[in-house]
Write a protein that holds these residues in place. Structure first.
Motif, PDB file in Angstrom:
ATOM      1  N   PHE A  17       0.792  -1.115   0.107  1.00 52.58           N
ATOM      2  CA  PHE A  17      -0.198   0.052  -0.032  1.00 52.58           C
ATOM      3  C   PHE A  17       0.886   1.289  -0.010  1.00 52.58           C
ATOM      4  O   PHE A  17       0.423   2.577  -0.180  1.00 52.58           O
ATOM      5  CB  PHE A  17      -0.921   0.094   1.081  1.00 52.58           C
ATOM      6  CG  PHE A  17      -2.115   0.935   1.089  1.00 52.58           C
ATOM      7  CD1 PHE A  17      -3.322   0.694   0.273  1.00 52.58           C
ATOM      8  CD2 PHE A  17      -1.990   2.021   2.042  1.00 52.58           C
ATOM      9  CE1 PHE A  17      -4.162   1.635   0.349  1.00 52.58           C
ATOM     10  CE2 PHE A  17      -3.094   2.965   1.890  1.00 52.58           C
ATOM     11  CZ  PHE A  17      -4.166   2.659   1.023  1.00 52.58           C
ATOM     12  N   THR A  20       0.591   3.802  -3.027  1.00 50.59           N
ATOM     13  CA  THR A  20      -0.745   4.468  -3.003  1.00 50.59           C
ATOM     14  C   THR A  20      -0.921   5.626  -1.808  1.00 50.59           C
ATOM     15  O   THR A  20      -1.346   6.723  -2.018  1.00 50.59           O
ATOM     16  CB  THR A  20      -1.992   3.590  -2.627  1.00 50.59           C
ATOM     17  OG1 THR A  20      -1.990   2.333  -3.820  1.00 50.59           O
ATOM     18  CG2 THR A  20      -3.184   4.071  -2.378  1.00 50.59           C
ATOM     19  N   GLU A  23       1.215   8.569  -2.892  1.00 47.92           N
ATOM     20  CA  GLU A  23       0.222   9.389  -4.029  1.00 47.92           C
ATOM     21  C   GLU A  23      -0.941  10.194  -3.216  1.00 47.92           C
ATOM     22  O   GLU A  23      -0.974  11.392  -3.591  1.00 47.92           O
ATOM     23  CB  GLU A  23      -0.246   8.572  -4.923  1.00 47.92           C
ATOM     24  CG  GLU A  23      -0.859   9.183  -5.947  1.00 47.92           C
ATOM     25  CD  GLU A  23      -0.289  10.115  -6.744  1.00 47.92           C
ATOM     26  OE1 GLU A  23      -0.982  10.873  -7.601  1.00 47.92           O
ATOM     27  OE2 GLU A  23       0.860  10.386  -6.682  1.00 47.92           O
ATOM     28  N   THR A  66       0.630  -4.612  -6.809  1.00 50.84           N
ATOM     29  CA  THR A  66       1.099  -3.429  -6.288  1.00 50.84           C
ATOM     30  C   THR A  66       2.433  -2.792  -7.026  1.00 50.84           C
ATOM     31  O   THR A  66       2.529  -1.765  -7.143  1.00 50.84           O
ATOM     32  CB  THR A  66       0.943  -3.060  -4.754  1.00 50.84           C
ATOM     33  OG1 THR A  66       2.500  -3.942  -4.390  1.00 50.84           O
ATOM     34  CG2 THR A  66       0.105  -3.769  -4.086  1.00 50.84           C
ATOM     35  N   HIS A 189      -6.100  -3.138  -0.334  1.00 51.54           N
ATOM     36  CA  HIS A 189      -5.551  -2.638  -1.489  1.00 51.54           C
ATOM     37  C   HIS A 189      -6.394  -1.731  -2.207  1.00 51.54           C
ATOM     38  O   HIS A 189      -7.718  -1.941  -2.249  1.00 51.54           O
ATOM     39  CB  HIS A 189      -4.987  -3.629  -2.416  1.00 51.54           C
ATOM     40  CG  HIS A 189      -4.547  -2.803  -3.879  1.00 51.54           C
ATOM     41  ND1 HIS A 189      -3.248  -2.212  -3.841  1.00 51.54           N
ATOM     42  CD2 HIS A 189      -5.052  -2.998  -5.024  1.00 51.54           C
ATOM     43  CE1 HIS A 189      -3.143  -1.834  -4.936  1.00 51.54           C
ATOM     44  NE2 HIS A 189      -4.211  -2.268  -5.947  1.00 51.54           N
ATOM     45  N   ASP A 191      -6.316   2.091  -5.130  1.00 50.77           N
ATOM     46  CA  ASP A 191      -5.350   3.039  -5.888  1.00 50.77           C
ATOM     47  C   ASP A 191      -5.898   4.424  -5.393  1.00 50.77           C
ATOM     48  O   ASP A 191      -6.981   4.725  -4.664  1.00 50.77           O
ATOM     49  CB  ASP A 191      -5.381   3.012  -7.365  1.00 50.77           C
ATOM     50  CG  ASP A 191      -6.584   3.286  -7.938  1.00 50.77           C
ATOM     51  OD1 ASP A 191      -7.610   3.746  -7.458  1.00 50.77           O
ATOM     52  OD2 ASP A 191      -7.240   2.420  -9.234  1.00 50.77           O
ATOM     53  N   ALA A 192      -4.827   5.518  -5.627  1.00 50.54           N
ATOM     54  CA  ALA A 192      -5.181   6.632  -5.154  1.00 50.54           C
ATOM     55  C   ALA A 192      -6.497   7.407  -5.812  1.00 50.54           C
ATOM     56  O   ALA A 192      -7.347   8.101  -5.087  1.00 50.54           O
ATOM     57  CB  ALA A 192      -3.934   7.530  -5.407  1.00 50.54           C
TER      58      ALA A 192
END
Length: 200
Positions: A17, A20, A23, A66, A189, A191-192
């Protein structure tokens, strides 16, 4: 509002992670982030790594999903199998890093995990914190002293308690906390972009 990141330094998905979280913090520089250590490997779960037979397969999936690298030092630990992951020691390390660099907790968490997952360094070993001090431009003697101080043990216990109070059941968990209200943004998990949608 602030973000609360509950992770365990010995959790592979927490390590995955890391990009992410970096970011998200880059996109929201004005939002404070509290980093809390969880207690994944404590008590009866504090056993040689060979007893977790799923580790190799899990790491391959984490790397695939990832993109994070697993280093040769870490792979040697897995092959040997005798290493014991101790989340209480790792939480003391995170507490020591927070004490010396309170505004850099996200960077400190990343450095802590890279020390294990890339270099294969024990997060129970005071010498590891000398390496981390050099990487983070901190005083090595002060960091080792903070790691070994009773205050770090107290802080680790407080982190485990805070994780439970927040209702965290898996690592990593990212929450948006506003006063008494906590909203889950990600577990495991994400994403941004997904986290941004939840924030909006």
């Amino acid at each position: 509002m602030k973000l609360v990141y509950v992770f365990d330094a010995y959790c592979g998905w927490s390590y995955g992670f890391t990009p992410t979280l970096a970011e998200v913090t880059r996109r929201h520089p004005g939002v404070p982030v509290e980093v809390v250590s969880g207690g994944l490997f404590t008590g009866a779960r504090r056993v040689p790594i060979r007893q977790f037979g799923y580790v190799g397969g899990a790491n391959a999936k984490i790397a695939d999903v990832t993109g994070v690298p697993f280093g040769k030092g870490y792979e040697s630990l897995i092959e040997d199998g005798s290493f014991v992951m101790d989340s209480e020691a790792a939480a003391r390390g995170m507490a020591a890093l927070r004490a010396l660099a309170p505004d850099r907790a996200v960077d400190a968490a990343e450095a802590l995990q890279r020390a294990f997952y890339v270099d294969g360094l024990s997060l129970s070993d005071p010498e590891t914190y000398r390496v981390l001090a050099a990487r983070l431009d901190l005083d090595p003697d002060a960091l080792v002293a903070a790691f070994e101080a009773p205050a770090a043990r107290t802080a680790a216990a407080a982190d485990f308690r805070r994780s439970r109070e927040l209702g965290v059941e898996g690592f990593p968990t990212l929450l948006a906390v506003d006063g008494d209200r906590a909203r889950v943004l990600a577990v495991g998990h994400a994403d941004a972009d997904t986290i941004d949608r939840h924030l909006r």
